[in-house]
Design an enzyme around this catalytic site. Structure first.
Site, PDB file in Angstrom:
ATOM      1  N   ASP A   1       1.088  -1.122   0.283  1.00  0.00           N
ATOM      2  CA  ASP A   1       0.332   0.448   0.083  1.00  0.00           C
ATOM      3  C   ASP A   1       0.920   1.309   0.193  1.00  0.00           C
ATOM      4  OD1 ASP A   1      -1.677   1.440   0.147  1.00  0.00           O
ATOM      5  OD2 ASP A   1      -2.667   1.208   2.004  1.00  0.00           O
TER       6      ASP A   1
ATOM      7  N   ASN B   1       0.881   3.586  -3.394  1.00  0.00           N
ATOM      8  CA  ASN B   1       1.637   4.117  -4.480  1.00  0.00           C
ATOM      9  C   ASN B   1       1.752   5.094  -4.467  1.00  0.00           C
ATOM     10  OD1 ASN B   1       2.900   1.438  -4.565  1.00  0.00           O
ATOM     11  ND2 ASN B   1       1.667   0.663  -5.969  1.00  0.00           N
TER      12      ASN B   1
ATOM     13  N   ARG C   1       0.394   7.562  -2.419  1.00  0.00           N
ATOM     14  CA  ARG C   1       0.793   8.909  -1.503  1.00  0.00           C
ATOM     15  C   ARG C   1       2.694   8.623  -1.748  1.00  0.00           C
ATOM     16  NH1 ARG C   1      -1.082   5.751   3.931  1.00  0.00           N
ATOM     17  NH2 ARG C   1      -1.899   4.587   1.932  1.00  0.00           N
ATOM     18  N   TRP C   2       2.718   8.008  -2.596  1.00  0.00           N
ATOM     19  CA  TRP C   2       4.186   7.760  -3.032  1.00  0.00           C
ATOM     20  C   TRP C   2       4.304   9.059  -4.200  1.00  0.00           C
ATOM     21  CZ3 TRP C   2       6.960   7.399  -7.653  1.00  0.00           C
ATOM     22  CH2 TRP C   2       8.898   7.574  -6.679  1.00  0.00           C
TER      23      TRP C   2
ATOM     24  N   HIS D   1       2.554   3.480  -8.694  1.00  0.00           N
ATOM     25  CA  HIS D   1       2.468   2.316  -9.227  1.00  0.00           C
ATOM     26  C   HIS D   1       3.682   1.492  -9.821  1.00  0.00           C
ATOM     27  CE1 HIS D   1      -1.530   2.842  -7.788  1.00  0.00           C
ATOM     28  NE2 HIS D   1      -2.496   2.432  -9.061  1.00  0.00           N
TER      29      HIS D   1
ATOM     30  N   THR E   1     -11.157  -6.706  -5.090  1.00  0.00           N
ATOM     31  CA  THR E   1     -12.556  -6.977  -5.698  1.00  0.00           C
ATOM     32  C   THR E   1     -13.202  -5.596  -5.391  1.00  0.00           C
ATOM     33  OG1 THR E   1     -12.834  -7.266  -3.536  1.00  0.00           O
ATOM     34  CG2 THR E   1     -13.208  -8.670  -5.559  1.00  0.00           C
ATOM     35  N   GLU E   2     -12.532  -4.411  -4.755  1.00  0.00           N
ATOM     36  CA  GLU E   2     -13.311  -2.923  -3.845  1.00  0.00           C
ATOM     37  C   GLU E   2     -11.824  -1.934  -5.250  1.00  0.00           C
ATOM     38  OE1 GLU E   2     -12.103  -4.515  -1.656  1.00  0.00           O
ATOM     39  OE2 GLU E   2     -13.932  -5.643  -0.739  1.00  0.00           O
TER      40      GLU E   2
ATOM     41  N   TRP F   1     -12.670  -2.048  -8.136  1.00  0.00           N
ATOM     42  CA  TRP F   1     -13.124  -1.775  -9.677  1.00  0.00           C
ATOM     43  C   TRP F   1     -13.268  -0.124  -9.056  1.00  0.00           C
ATOM     44  CZ3 TRP F   1     -11.027  -4.812 -13.907  1.00  0.00           C
ATOM     45  CH2 TRP F   1     -11.015  -5.673 -12.973  1.00  0.00           C
TER      46      TRP F   1
ATOM     47  N   LEU G   1       9.922 -21.009  -4.945  1.00  0.00           N
ATOM     48  CA  LEU G   1       9.113 -20.071  -4.534  1.00  0.00           C
ATOM     49  C   LEU G   1       7.516 -19.980  -4.847  1.00  0.00           C
ATOM     50  CD1 LEU G   1       8.925 -17.236  -2.677  1.00  0.00           C
ATOM     51  CD2 LEU G   1       9.238 -16.252  -4.605  1.00  0.00           C
TER      52      LEU G   1
HETATM   53  C1  IPE Z   1      -5.513  -2.704  -0.020  1.00  0.00           C
HETATM   54  O1  IPE Z   1      -5.169  -1.382  -0.400  1.00  0.00           O
HETATM   55  C2  IPE Z   1      -5.255  -3.488  -1.729  1.00  0.00           C
HETATM   56  C3  IPE Z   1      -4.170  -3.189  -2.392  1.00  0.00           C
HETATM   57  C4  IPE Z   1      -3.471  -3.640  -1.681  1.00  0.00           C
HETATM   58  C5  IPE Z   1      -3.588  -4.250  -3.580  1.00  0.00           C
HETATM   59  P1  IPE Z   1      -5.680  -0.155  -0.103  1.00  0.00           P
HETATM   60  O2  IPE Z   1      -5.608   1.398  -0.638  1.00  0.00           O
HETATM   61  O3  IPE Z   1      -7.117  -0.950  -1.518  1.00  0.00           O
HETATM   62  O4  IPE Z   1      -6.648  -0.469   0.879  1.00  0.00           O
HETATM   63  P2  IPE Z   1      -7.749   0.398   1.799  1.00  0.00           P
HETATM   64  O5  IPE Z   1      -8.808   1.475   0.853  1.00  0.00           O
HETATM   65  O6  IPE Z   1      -7.267   1.530   2.251  1.00  0.00           O
HETATM   66  O7  IPE Z   1      -8.265  -0.290   2.908  1.00  0.00           O
HETATM   67  C1  IPE Z   2      -1.570   0.191  -3.294  1.00  0.00           C
HETATM   68  O1  IPE Z   2      -1.360   1.446  -3.184  1.00  0.00           O
HETATM   69  C2  IPE Z   2      -1.719  -0.220  -5.049  1.00  0.00           C
HETATM   70  C3  IPE Z   2      -2.720  -0.606  -5.239  1.00  0.00           C
HETATM   71  C4  IPE Z   2      -4.325  -0.557  -4.361  1.00  0.00           C
HETATM   72  C5  IPE Z   2      -3.519  -1.150  -6.476  1.00  0.00           C
HETATM   73  P1  IPE Z   2      -2.288   3.077  -3.300  1.00  0.00           P
HETATM   74  O2  IPE Z   2      -3.086   2.921  -5.030  1.00  0.00           O
HETATM   75  O3  IPE Z   2      -3.280   2.605  -2.741  1.00  0.00           O
HETATM   76  O4  IPE Z   2      -1.831   3.973  -2.800  1.00  0.00           O
HETATM   77  P2  IPE Z   2      -2.383   4.763  -0.905  1.00  0.00           P
HETATM   78  O5  IPE Z   2      -2.937   5.011  -0.738  1.00  0.00           O
HETATM   79  O6  IPE Z   2      -3.782   5.740  -2.378  1.00  0.00           O
HETATM   80  O7  IPE Z   2      -1.660   6.006  -1.517  1.00  0.00           O
HETATM   81 MG    MG Z   3      -4.051   2.597  -0.820  1.00  0.00          MG
END
Ligand code: IPE
Ligand code: IPE
Ligand code: MG
Length: 253
Positions: free
Chosen positions: A33, A35, A37-38, A50, A79-80, A82, A144
């Site tokens: 998680d 990406n 914000r980075w 990403h 799944t969320e 999307w 692996l």
């Molecule tokens: C969880 O991250 C899903 C993945 C890393 C693929 P999200 O960024 O989607 O989760 P929430 O919304 O912060 O709970």
């Molecule tokens: C995780 O990074 C990647 C996926 C959920 C696909 P985010 O895209 O959720 O990045 P933040 O949480 O918005 O920083």
């Molecule tokens: Mg996230």
């Protein structure tokens, strides 16, 4: 390790050597998680985060393989997810296709077996066919097991398992009395695999976000503020070192 100074390389080696090879987690699961914000911190579009995140996937898969980790599960798309803007979803799918196309030979050479946790039927054709190809090509590999959680949601997984069990009961493949923890787990996407010993979540969020709810019953959680695109191999070693300090009790004293 392009970009590291000599001192940094030595520091990374030192951390790696501190890891007790006899006490490795068999299965590591990661909620990758942060990406977005980075990228935001750098005034870049979320997709740049990403893209950099894929570099960390390559690095962490390699590091796990070298260490001798048996199972690595990466949460790539829920799944969320999307519900995100279409162009972001499209970019994520494109990056997945690129990753598989570029890395498949290397993964195969390194004896990595690719599996998917999640229903791939809902994926667009291109990512779906690349995934099927990767699974097929690597199916006999042993070193692996790389589980990519894609269109994955734990509640869906559990409901799907229940439906399949009901189906098997109805057609007399199993008896209701036979259903137990061992049988039930076989109906999950993770099948016969051992449960994650260590669950890592990057970016400072301390939640599970519908990930492996059944399988993490006794996992050790490791939360770090490091954003996924910054999570390099040394961060993995730190997480494992922290894990190795924990006392796992499984309810006993
Ligand atoms: C969880 O991250 C899903 C993945 C890393 C693929 P999200 O960024 O989607 O989760 P929430 O919304 O912060 O709970
Ligand atoms: C995780 O990074 C990647 C996926 C959920 C696909 P985010 O895209 O959720 O990045 P933040 O949480 O918005 O920083
Ligand atoms: Mg996230």
């Amino acid at each position: 390790m392009f970009g590291n100074t000599r001192e940094e390389i030595l520091e990374i080696e030192k951390l790696k050597n501190l890891v007790d090879k006899n006490k490795l987690p068999r299965h590591i699961a990661i909620i990758m998680d942060g990406n977005g914000r980075w990228a935001k911190k750098r005034f870049l579009p979320r997709t740049a985060g990403h893209k950099e995140g894929v570099e960390r996937v390559k690095e962490i898969v390699k590091a796990c393989g070298n260490l001798g980790i048996e199972y690595l599960t990466l949460y790539a798309f829920s799944t969320e997810n999307w519900a995100r803007p279409k162009d972001e979803v499209d970019t994520l799918m494109k990056l997945l296709v690129e990753y598989l196309r570029k890395e498949l030979d290397t993964l195969h050479r390194n004896n990595v077996k690719i599996k998917v946790l999640g229903n791939i039927e809902r994926l667009p054709d291109l990512p779906k066919s690349e995934i099927v190809r990767a699974i097929e090509k690597t199916k006999n590999n042993k070193k692996l097991i790389l589980n990519i959680a894609l269109n994955y949601g734990s509640r869906d997984e559990i409901i799907e398992a229940v439906k399949n069990i009901v189906h098997d009961v109805k057609y007399n493949k199993i008896d209701v009395e036979e259903i137990n923890k061992e049988i039930f787990k076989k109906y999950l996407y993770t099948g016969d695999q051992p449960d994650p010993d260590l669950l890592i979540r990057t970016s400072g969020e301390q939640r599970v976000s519908n990930f492996l709810l059944y399988q993490i019953a006794y996992s050790e959680f490791y939360f770090t503020d490091t954003l996924w695109p910054d999570f390099k191999e040394e961060h993995l070693y730190k997480a494992i070192l922290e894990y190795q300090k924990r006392e796992r009790r499984f309810g006993k004293i």
